[in-house]
Motif scaffolding. Structure first.
Motif, PDB file in Angstrom:
ATOM      1  N   SER A  37     142.652  14.364 -22.398  1.00 50.32           N
ATOM      2  CA  SER A  37     141.153  14.015 -22.478  1.00 50.32           C
ATOM      3  C   SER A  37     140.840  15.035 -24.053  1.00 50.32           C
ATOM      4  CB  SER A  37     140.247  13.924 -20.947  1.00 50.32           C
ATOM      5  OG  SER A  37     140.928  13.369 -20.208  1.00 50.32           O
ATOM      6  N   LEU A  38     141.841  16.142 -23.859  1.00 49.38           N
ATOM      7  CA  LEU A  38     141.358  17.172 -25.156  1.00 49.38           C
ATOM      8  C   LEU A  38     142.114  16.420 -26.253  1.00 49.38           C
ATOM      9  CD1 LEU A  38     142.000  20.416 -23.222  1.00 49.38           C
ATOM     10  CD2 LEU A  38     139.829  19.119 -23.711  1.00 49.38           C
ATOM     11  N   PHE A  39     142.894  15.650 -26.535  1.00 55.91           N
ATOM     12  CA  PHE A  39     142.881  15.031 -27.978  1.00 55.91           C
ATOM     13  C   PHE A  39     142.238  13.659 -28.107  1.00 55.91           C
ATOM     14  CE2 PHE A  39     145.841  11.865 -29.530  1.00 55.91           C
ATOM     15  CZ  PHE A  39     146.254  12.548 -30.774  1.00 55.91           C
ATOM     16  N   SER A  40     141.702  12.540 -26.806  1.00 55.77           N
ATOM     17  CA  SER A  40     140.899  12.201 -27.019  1.00 55.77           C
ATOM     18  C   SER A  40     139.620  12.319 -27.899  1.00 55.77           C
ATOM     19  CB  SER A  40     140.505  11.023 -26.180  1.00 55.77           C
ATOM     20  OG  SER A  40     141.868  10.455 -25.784  1.00 55.77           O
ATOM     21  N   LEU A  41     138.828  13.442 -27.580  1.00 55.21           N
ATOM     22  CA  LEU A  41     137.533  14.293 -27.398  1.00 55.21           C
ATOM     23  C   LEU A  41     137.918  14.601 -28.829  1.00 55.21           C
ATOM     24  CD1 LEU A  41     135.185  15.142 -27.402  1.00 55.21           C
ATOM     25  CD2 LEU A  41     135.983  17.721 -26.447  1.00 55.21           C
ATOM     26  N   THR A  42     139.095  15.148 -29.641  1.00 59.06           N
ATOM     27  CA  THR A  42     139.399  15.821 -30.615  1.00 59.06           C
ATOM     28  C   THR A  42     139.672  14.451 -31.530  1.00 59.06           C
ATOM     29  OG1 THR A  42     140.941  17.523 -29.656  1.00 59.06           O
ATOM     30  CG2 THR A  42     140.853  17.153 -31.972  1.00 59.06           C
ATOM     31  N   ARG A  43     140.305  13.303 -31.522  1.00 59.32           N
ATOM     32  CA  ARG A  43     140.274  12.446 -32.616  1.00 59.32           C
ATOM     33  C   ARG A  43     138.933  11.913 -32.139  1.00 59.32           C
ATOM     34  NH1 ARG A  43     143.217   9.195 -33.822  1.00 59.32           N
ATOM     35  NH2 ARG A  43     142.699   7.008 -32.320  1.00 59.32           N
ATOM     36  N   CYS A  44     138.159  12.098 -31.433  1.00 55.40           N
ATOM     37  CA  CYS A  44     136.525  11.514 -31.597  1.00 55.40           C
ATOM     38  C   CYS A  44     135.661  12.103 -33.222  1.00 55.40           C
ATOM     39  CB  CYS A  44     136.016  11.603 -30.387  1.00 55.40           C
ATOM     40  SG  CYS A  44     135.610   9.977 -29.132  1.00 55.40           S
ATOM     41  N   ILE A  45     135.878  14.191 -32.318  1.00 54.46           N
ATOM     42  CA  ILE A  45     134.890  14.512 -33.377  1.00 54.46           C
ATOM     43  C   ILE A  45     135.761  14.995 -34.958  1.00 54.46           C
ATOM     44  CG2 ILE A  45     135.215  17.787 -33.956  1.00 54.46           C
ATOM     45  CD1 ILE A  45     133.655  16.799 -31.482  1.00 54.46           C
ATOM     46  N   GLU A  46     137.150  14.087 -35.066  1.00 59.92           N
ATOM     47  CA  GLU A  46     138.052  14.183 -36.738  1.00 59.92           C
ATOM     48  C   GLU A  46     136.795  13.164 -36.369  1.00 59.92           C
ATOM     49  OE1 GLU A  46     141.647  14.311 -35.370  1.00 59.92           O
ATOM     50  OE2 GLU A  46     142.217  16.520 -35.368  1.00 59.92           O
ATOM     51  N   SER A  50     134.786  12.999 -40.343  1.00 57.21           N
ATOM     52  CA  SER A  50     135.429  12.055 -41.979  1.00 57.21           C
ATOM     53  C   SER A  50     134.441  10.524 -41.785  1.00 57.21           C
ATOM     54  CB  SER A  50     136.608  12.184 -41.389  1.00 57.21           C
ATOM     55  OG  SER A  50     136.910  11.471 -40.532  1.00 57.21           O
ATOM     56  N   GLY A  51     133.461  10.700 -40.849  1.00 58.38           N
ATOM     57  CA  GLY A  51     133.206   9.343 -41.123  1.00 58.38           C
ATOM     58  C   GLY A  51     133.816   7.604 -40.109  1.00 58.38           C
ATOM     59  N   GLN A  52     134.680   7.845 -39.695  1.00 61.00           N
ATOM     60  CA  GLN A  52     135.261   7.075 -39.802  1.00 61.00           C
ATOM     61  C   GLN A  52     135.205   6.349 -37.752  1.00 61.00           C
ATOM     62  OE1 GLN A  52     139.156   8.049 -39.506  1.00 61.00           O
ATOM     63  NE2 GLN A  52     139.373   8.722 -41.440  1.00 61.00           N
ATOM     64  N   LYS A  53     135.513   5.253 -37.652  1.00 63.13           N
ATOM     65  CA  LYS A  53     135.167   4.393 -36.301  1.00 63.13           C
ATOM     66  C   LYS A  53     135.953   5.522 -35.174  1.00 63.13           C
ATOM     67  CE  LYS A  53     135.460   0.550 -33.622  1.00 63.13           C
ATOM     68  NZ  LYS A  53     135.608   0.958 -32.342  1.00 63.13           N
ATOM     69  N   VAL A  54     134.871   6.233 -34.199  1.00 64.00           N
ATOM     70  CA  VAL A  54     134.963   6.938 -33.771  1.00 64.00           C
ATOM     71  C   VAL A  54     135.643   6.329 -32.272  1.00 64.00           C
ATOM     72  CG1 VAL A  54     134.077   8.704 -31.820  1.00 64.00           C
ATOM     73  CG2 VAL A  54     132.924   8.254 -34.487  1.00 64.00           C
ATOM     74  N   PRO A  55     136.586   6.688 -31.887  1.00 62.64           N
ATOM     75  CA  PRO A  55     137.589   6.118 -30.793  1.00 62.64           C
ATOM     76  C   PRO A  55     137.157   6.832 -29.230  1.00 62.64           C
ATOM     77  CG  PRO A  55     138.685   7.661 -31.533  1.00 62.64           C
ATOM     78  CD  PRO A  55     137.211   7.603 -32.854  1.00 62.64           C
ATOM     79  N   PHE A  56     135.482   6.703 -28.215  1.00 63.67           N
ATOM     80  CA  PHE A  56     134.861   7.021 -27.898  1.00 63.67           C
ATOM     81  C   PHE A  56     135.647   6.316 -26.514  1.00 63.67           C
ATOM     82  CE2 PHE A  56     130.953   7.184 -30.334  1.00 63.67           C
ATOM     83  CZ  PHE A  56     130.834   9.271 -29.857  1.00 63.67           C
ATOM     84  N   ARG A  57     136.122   4.782 -26.616  1.00 59.02           N
ATOM     85  CA  ARG A  57     136.893   4.620 -25.183  1.00 59.02           C
ATOM     86  C   ARG A  57     138.268   4.890 -24.755  1.00 59.02           C
ATOM     87  NH1 ARG A  57     134.857  -1.567 -25.934  1.00 59.02           N
ATOM     88  NH2 ARG A  57     132.613  -1.447 -25.750  1.00 59.02           N
ATOM     89  N   GLU A  58     138.822   5.679 -25.763  1.00 61.50           N
ATOM     90  CA  GLU A  58     140.086   6.638 -25.038  1.00 61.50           C
ATOM     91  C   GLU A  58     140.203   7.108 -24.526  1.00 61.50           C
ATOM     92  OE1 GLU A  58     141.891   8.675 -28.001  1.00 61.50           O
ATOM     93  OE2 GLU A  58     142.262   6.690 -29.529  1.00 61.50           O
ATOM     94  N   LYS A  63     133.836   8.747 -23.348  1.00 56.73           N
ATOM     95  CA  LYS A  63     133.007   7.830 -22.878  1.00 56.73           C
ATOM     96  C   LYS A  63     131.990   8.019 -22.250  1.00 56.73           C
ATOM     97  CE  LYS A  63     136.571   4.501 -20.989  1.00 56.73           C
ATOM     98  NZ  LYS A  63     136.668   3.538 -20.037  1.00 56.73           N
ATOM     99  N   LEU A  64     132.422   8.970 -21.440  1.00 59.84           N
ATOM    100  CA  LEU A  64     131.266  10.132 -21.281  1.00 59.84           C
ATOM    101  C   LEU A  64     130.067  11.194 -22.149  1.00 59.84           C
ATOM    102  CD1 LEU A  64     132.112  11.272 -17.767  1.00 59.84           C
ATOM    103  CD2 LEU A  64     130.787   9.588 -17.443  1.00 59.84           C
ATOM    104  N   LEU A  65     130.708  11.162 -22.304  1.00 51.52           N
ATOM    105  CA  LEU A  65     129.750  12.349 -23.855  1.00 51.52           C
ATOM    106  C   LEU A  65     129.810  11.585 -24.664  1.00 51.52           C
ATOM    107  CD1 LEU A  65     132.799  15.101 -23.810  1.00 51.52           C
ATOM    108  CD2 LEU A  65     130.354  15.159 -22.856  1.00 51.52           C
ATOM    109  N   ALA A  66     130.116  10.056 -24.784  1.00 51.16           N
ATOM    110  CA  ALA A  66     129.775   9.749 -26.131  1.00 51.16           C
ATOM    111  C   ALA A  66     128.442   9.563 -26.522  1.00 51.16           C
ATOM    112  CB  ALA A  66     129.792   8.020 -26.137  1.00 51.16           C
ATOM    113  N   PRO A  67     127.229   9.874 -25.855  1.00 54.25           N
ATOM    114  CA  PRO A  67     126.011  10.037 -26.006  1.00 54.25           C
ATOM    115  C   PRO A  67     126.009  10.900 -26.766  1.00 54.25           C
ATOM    116  CG  PRO A  67     125.938   9.178 -23.915  1.00 54.25           C
ATOM    117  CD  PRO A  67     127.231   9.690 -24.380  1.00 54.25           C
TER     118      PRO A  67
END
Length: 106
Positions: A37-46, A50-58, A63-67
């Motif tokens: 979960s922490l790795f996925s959150l880090t990927r989302c923040i990164e 950087s303006g890339q597509k965000v992998p919220f569904r990982e 998913k819960l923090l997406a909003p």
């Protein structure tokens, strides 16, 4: 035009060093899940920074923090640092530095 507010309080703890903690069985599974979960959150923040597509569904966490993380919300990050754990402190500061690069959309 309706305005809605949501308050989310999340204690993310720290990454779980499975080998160092000598965790076994159910505890090991939980630690692995926390790390994922922490790795996925880090990927989302990164991705947000950087303006890339965000992998919220990982992960369920992202998913819960997406909003709160989609760049359209006011979000506050509190980072707890411990001087006796320099490696973890360094990783936390790196995460905070990346999070500060996320731009909020008007």
């Amino acid at each position: 035009h309706d305005i809605a507010s949501t308050l989310m309080l999340v204690d993310l703890a720290g990454s779980e060093n499975i080998g160092k903690a000598k965790v076994e069985g159910k505890g090991k599974e939980e630690a692995m899940s926390i790390n994922k979960s922490l790795f996925s959150l880090t990927r989302c923040i990164e991705a947000l920074a950087s303006g890339q597509k965000v992998p919220f569904r990982e992960s369920t966490l992202t998913k819960l923090l997406a909003p709160a993380l989609d760049g359209r919300s006011c979000c506050t990050l509190v980072a707890a640092l411990r001087g006796e754990h320099p490696a973890e402190t360094r990783e936390t500061l790196k995460f905070v530095e990346t999070a500060l690069k996320v731009k909020v959309k008007p």
